[in-house]
Scaffold this active site. Structure first.
Site, PDB file in Angstrom:
ATOM      1  N   LYS A 170      -6.906  -6.162  13.954  1.00 29.40           N
ATOM      2  CA  LYS A 170      -5.765  -5.287  14.238  1.00 29.40           C
ATOM      3  C   LYS A 170      -5.025  -5.774  15.487  1.00 29.40           C
ATOM      4  O   LYS A 170      -3.786  -5.723  15.543  1.00 29.40           O
ATOM      5  CB  LYS A 170      -6.235  -3.839  14.407  1.00 29.40           C
ATOM      6  CG  LYS A 170      -6.771  -3.211  13.122  1.00 29.40           C
ATOM      7  CD  LYS A 170      -5.722  -3.164  12.024  1.00 29.40           C
ATOM      8  CE  LYS A 170      -6.091  -2.222  10.883  1.00 29.40           C
ATOM      9  NZ  LYS A 170      -5.088  -2.237   9.789  1.00 29.40           N
ATOM     10  N   ASP A 218      -2.314  -6.951  -5.705  1.00 30.25           N
ATOM     11  CA  ASP A 218      -3.295  -7.007  -4.616  1.00 30.25           C
ATOM     12  C   ASP A 218      -2.689  -7.952  -3.581  1.00 30.25           C
ATOM     13  O   ASP A 218      -2.628  -9.171  -3.820  1.00 30.25           O
ATOM     14  CB  ASP A 218      -4.629  -7.545  -5.142  1.00 30.25           C
ATOM     15  CG  ASP A 218      -5.681  -7.651  -4.047  1.00 30.25           C
ATOM     16  OD1 ASP A 218      -5.317  -7.595  -2.853  1.00 30.25           O
ATOM     17  OD2 ASP A 218      -6.872  -7.810  -4.398  1.00 30.25           O
ATOM     18  N   VAL A 219      -2.248  -7.412  -2.467  1.00 29.07           N
ATOM     19  CA  VAL A 219      -1.524  -8.261  -1.503  1.00 29.07           C
ATOM     20  C   VAL A 219      -2.431  -9.279  -0.802  1.00 29.07           C
ATOM     21  O   VAL A 219      -1.940 -10.131  -0.071  1.00 29.07           O
ATOM     22  CB  VAL A 219      -0.737  -7.434  -0.461  1.00 29.07           C
ATOM     23  CG1 VAL A 219       0.433  -6.718  -1.105  1.00 29.07           C
ATOM     24  CG2 VAL A 219      -1.636  -6.476   0.298  1.00 29.07           C
ATOM     25  N   GLY A 234       0.843  -1.194   0.000  1.00 27.24           N
ATOM     26  CA  GLY A 234       0.000   0.000   0.000  1.00 27.24           C
ATOM     27  C   GLY A 234       0.878   1.244   0.000  1.00 27.24           C
ATOM     28  O   GLY A 234       0.508   2.275   0.567  1.00 27.24           O
ATOM     29  N   GLY A 235       2.016   1.142  -0.673  1.00 26.70           N
ATOM     30  CA  GLY A 235       3.012   2.216  -0.609  1.00 26.70           C
ATOM     31  C   GLY A 235       2.754   3.373  -1.543  1.00 26.70           C
ATOM     32  O   GLY A 235       3.621   4.233  -1.704  1.00 26.70           O
ATOM     33  N   TYR A 253     -12.990  -5.608  13.003  1.00 23.03           N
ATOM     34  CA  TYR A 253     -11.806  -4.839  12.577  1.00 23.03           C
ATOM     35  C   TYR A 253     -10.808  -4.762  13.730  1.00 23.03           C
ATOM     36  O   TYR A 253      -9.610  -5.021  13.556  1.00 23.03           O
ATOM     37  CB  TYR A 253     -12.248  -3.438  12.155  1.00 23.03           C
ATOM     38  CG  TYR A 253     -11.140  -2.449  11.912  1.00 23.03           C
ATOM     39  CD1 TYR A 253     -10.441  -2.426  10.705  1.00 23.03           C
ATOM     40  CD2 TYR A 253     -10.804  -1.499  12.884  1.00 23.03           C
ATOM     41  CE1 TYR A 253      -9.427  -1.500  10.472  1.00 23.03           C
ATOM     42  CE2 TYR A 253      -9.800  -0.564  12.660  1.00 23.03           C
ATOM     43  CZ  TYR A 253      -9.117  -0.575  11.455  1.00 23.03           C
ATOM     44  OH  TYR A 253      -8.117   0.344  11.235  1.00 23.03           O
ATOM     45  N   ALA A 311     -10.444  -6.692  16.266  1.00 18.05           N
ATOM     46  CA  ALA A 311      -9.853  -8.011  16.546  1.00 18.05           C
ATOM     47  C   ALA A 311      -8.748  -8.329  15.550  1.00 18.05           C
ATOM     48  O   ALA A 311      -7.698  -8.879  15.906  1.00 18.05           O
ATOM     49  CB  ALA A 311     -10.935  -9.084  16.514  1.00 18.05           C
ATOM     50  N   ASN A 347       1.603  -2.460   5.409  1.00 18.45           N
ATOM     51  CA  ASN A 347       0.827  -1.258   5.727  1.00 18.45           C
ATOM     52  C   ASN A 347      -0.641  -1.342   5.327  1.00 18.45           C
ATOM     53  O   ASN A 347      -1.472  -0.622   5.864  1.00 18.45           O
ATOM     54  CB  ASN A 347       1.496  -0.057   5.029  1.00 18.45           C
ATOM     55  CG  ASN A 347       0.593   1.141   4.915  1.00 18.45           C
ATOM     56  OD1 ASN A 347       0.321   1.821   5.907  1.00 18.45           O
ATOM     57  ND2 ASN A 347       0.090   1.402   3.711  1.00 18.45           N
ATOM     58  N   SER A 387      -3.379  -0.660  14.125  1.00 15.48           N
ATOM     59  CA  SER A 387      -4.239   0.467  14.503  1.00 15.48           C
ATOM     60  C   SER A 387      -4.277   0.591  16.008  1.00 15.48           C
ATOM     61  O   SER A 387      -4.160  -0.402  16.732  1.00 15.48           O
ATOM     62  CB  SER A 387      -5.669   0.251  13.990  1.00 15.48           C
ATOM     63  OG  SER A 387      -6.531   1.251  14.503  1.00 15.48           O
TER      64      SER A 387
HETATM   65  N1  NAD Z   1      -5.349   6.918   8.743  1.00  9.94           N
HETATM   66  C1  NAD Z   1      -5.614   6.585   9.989  1.00  9.94           C
HETATM   67  O1  NAD Z   1      -5.968   7.430  10.828  1.00  9.94           O
HETATM   68  C2  NAD Z   1      -5.456   5.151  10.426  1.00  9.94           C
HETATM   69  C3  NAD Z   1      -5.926   4.824  11.717  1.00  9.94           C
HETATM   70  C4  NAD Z   1      -5.777   3.527  12.159  1.00  9.94           C
HETATM   71  C5  NAD Z   1      -5.149   2.575  11.354  1.00  9.94           C
HETATM   72  N2  NAD Z   1      -4.711   2.918  10.107  1.00  9.94           N
HETATM   73  C6  NAD Z   1      -4.060   1.878   9.311  1.00  9.94           C
HETATM   74  O2  NAD Z   1      -2.938   2.408   8.625  1.00  9.94           O
HETATM   75  C7  NAD Z   1      -2.770   1.708   7.384  1.00  9.94           C
HETATM   76  C8  NAD Z   1      -2.752   2.723   6.246  1.00  9.94           C
HETATM   77  O3  NAD Z   1      -3.950   3.458   6.306  1.00  9.94           O
HETATM   78  P1  NAD Z   1      -4.238   4.738   5.384  1.00  9.94           P
HETATM   79  O4  NAD Z   1      -5.193   5.584   6.134  1.00  9.94           O
HETATM   80  O5  NAD Z   1      -2.972   5.316   4.885  1.00  9.94           O
HETATM   81  O6  NAD Z   1      -5.020   4.011   4.181  1.00  9.94           O
HETATM   82  P2  NAD Z   1      -5.314   4.510   2.681  1.00  9.94           P
HETATM   83  O7  NAD Z   1      -6.488   3.704   2.229  1.00  9.94           O
HETATM   84  O8  NAD Z   1      -5.406   5.992   2.630  1.00  9.94           O
HETATM   85  O9  NAD Z   1      -4.025   4.042   1.878  1.00  9.94           O
HETATM   86  C9  NAD Z   1      -3.798   2.650   1.694  1.00  9.94           C
HETATM   87  C10 NAD Z   1      -2.966   2.410   0.446  1.00  9.94           C
HETATM   88  O10 NAD Z   1      -2.937   0.988   0.241  1.00  9.94           O
HETATM   89  C11 NAD Z   1      -3.378   0.660  -1.091  1.00  9.94           C
HETATM   90  N3  NAD Z   1      -4.045  -0.654  -1.014  1.00  9.94           N
HETATM   91  C12 NAD Z   1      -5.275  -0.917  -0.515  1.00  9.94           C
HETATM   92  N4  NAD Z   1      -5.558  -2.234  -0.607  1.00  9.94           N
HETATM   93  C13 NAD Z   1      -4.482  -2.807  -1.179  1.00  9.94           C
HETATM   94  C14 NAD Z   1      -4.180  -4.152  -1.543  1.00  9.94           C
HETATM   95  N5  NAD Z   1      -5.067  -5.133  -1.324  1.00  9.94           N
HETATM   96  N6  NAD Z   1      -2.972  -4.416  -2.103  1.00  9.94           N
HETATM   97  C15 NAD Z   1      -2.069  -3.422  -2.330  1.00  9.94           C
HETATM   98  N7  NAD Z   1      -2.318  -2.117  -2.009  1.00  9.94           N
HETATM   99  C16 NAD Z   1      -3.514  -1.814  -1.440  1.00  9.94           C
HETATM  100  C17 NAD Z   1      -4.323   1.818  -1.442  1.00  9.94           C
HETATM  101  O11 NAD Z   1      -4.498   1.957  -2.844  1.00  9.94           O
HETATM  102  C18 NAD Z   1      -3.592   3.005  -0.808  1.00  9.94           C
HETATM  103  O12 NAD Z   1      -2.581   3.525  -1.648  1.00  9.94           O
HETATM  104  C19 NAD Z   1      -3.934   0.701   7.313  1.00  9.94           C
HETATM  105  O13 NAD Z   1      -3.498  -0.548   7.796  1.00  9.94           O
HETATM  106  C20 NAD Z   1      -4.968   1.300   8.246  1.00  9.94           C
HETATM  107  O14 NAD Z   1      -5.860   0.326   8.778  1.00  9.94           O
HETATM  108  C21 NAD Z   1      -4.865   4.180   9.623  1.00  9.94           C
END
Ligand code: NAD
Length: 286
Positions: free
Chosen positions: A176, A79-80, A29-30, A172, A174, A106, A159
């Site tokens: 995490k 798609d991971v 998800g980089g 969700y 659980a 991520n 999370s």
């Molecule tokens: N933003 C927050 O406040 C927050 C809070 C708690 C946890 N998180 C966790 O942090 C991590 C990142 O969150 P974010 O807010 O940056 O998410 P986001 O959805 O904004 O970004 C995620 C990225 O991953 C890519 N992606 C999604 N599914 C994919 C897949 N199956 N294979 C490959 N790439 C994929 C997306 O295209 C995107 O570029 C997640 O694990 C999320 O649960 C975020």
């Protein structure tokens, strides 16, 4: 009188040095959000970043950013959640570099948010797939190369909802929590191979997935009550902790799950009330 000191944005740090020079780092998800910030920051520190991203346009954008800054990155559109894609990712990384030094798992998502009494085995499976299954798949794919290479660092993004009760979506939460405990257990098992594993528990971080600001532009003053440090988190706040965990700065840290949440976990239900002029744990504001 309020004793709030507005913190503003992410504090600038002008010179970190080159903490990941020459290392191969895979970031799932980089392409955007927290993962995008991790990719950019790791590349700025000399890592060769393998961006494992489902959305090609997002991946191309982060590659352009990294290239413009003089960094090194390649895009793998995968798609991971898909074992075949993960195998393709593994082969592409190892055929090219022959090793992997850093893995940031991520990918994760809380959507669609389904109330538990309305949920189903299908919705549980989807929560598992996007929050835990890929973490197992990608970690298993990269670990042998880390073992052969004499070590590595794994950073799992889960999370803060895996570190406290989350009333909105217990499934969700659980998943995490499982990701956090997977991290701890991985650390215990693989430290003897020079592999460290640590986790990050984000909260309140402005990304494409979680938009805290749209419709909230005129409510800057509310952050004071919402989060102890008094501001929204930015993807860079998460990326800095990932950099610490990925680099030798944290060479004696493994099995740790760090809340990167501006203090919401520490606050645990206590809110600063400007009206009362003190912290409260009641919804009355007084
Ligand atoms: N933003 C927050 O406040 C927050 C809070 C708690 C946890 N998180 C966790 O942090 C991590 C990142 O969150 P974010 O807010 O940056 O998410 P986001 O959805 O904004 O970004 C995620 C990225 O991953 C890519 N992606 C999604 N599914 C994919 C897949 N199956 N294979 C490959 N790439 C994929 C997306 O295209 C995107 O570029 C997640 O694990 C999320 O649960 C975020």
């Amino acid at each position: 009188m309020s004793d709030h000191v507005p913190v503003g944005g992410v504090p600038p740090i002008d010179d970190y040095g080159s903490l990941l020079a020459g290392r191969v780092a895979v970031v799932t998800g980089g392409g955007d959000g927290i993962g995008g910030a991790v990719s950019r920051l790791f590349a700025a520190h000399g890592a060769h970043v393998e961006v494992a991203e489902i959305d090609e346009a997002r991946g191309e954008q982060v590659l352009a950013d990294i290239g413009a800054a003089g960094g090194s990155a390649r895009l793998q559109v995968v798609d991971v959640r898909d074992p075949d894609d993960v195998e393709r990712l593994r082969a592409r990384v190892l055929d090219h570099w022959g090793r992997v030094d850093v893995l940031v798992n991520n990918v994760g998502d809380y959507r669609p948010l389904v109330r538990f009494h309305l949920s189903s085995p299908e919705s549980w499976q989807a929560m598992y797939d996007v929050n835990l299954h890929h973490m197992l798949l990608v970690t298993r794919a990269m670990l042998p190369a880390m073992i052969d290479g004499g070590g590595g660092s794994i950073v799992n993004v889960h999370s803060v909802e895996g570190m406290r009760g989350f009333p909105g979506e217990p499934v969700y939460a659980a998943m995490k929590a499982a990701a956090a405990h997977f991290t701890t257990s991985l650390a215990a098992g693989y430290g003897r191979f020079g592999i460290r594993a640590n986790g990050i528990g984000p909260d309140l971080t402005q990304t494409p997935q979680v938009d805290y600001l749209t419709g909230f532009e005129d409510h800057e003053h509310l952050w004071e009550a919402w989060v102890p440090v008094g501001r929204v988190g930015r993807p860079e706040d998460q990326a800095r902790v990932a950099l610490f965990l990925a680099s030798d700065l944290s060479s004696f840290v493994t099995g740790a799950n760090i809340p990167v949440d501006g203090g919401t976990l520490a606050g645990s239900g206590w809110f600063y009330s400007p009206q009362a002029g003190r912290f409260i744990n009641r919804p009355t504001g007084l």
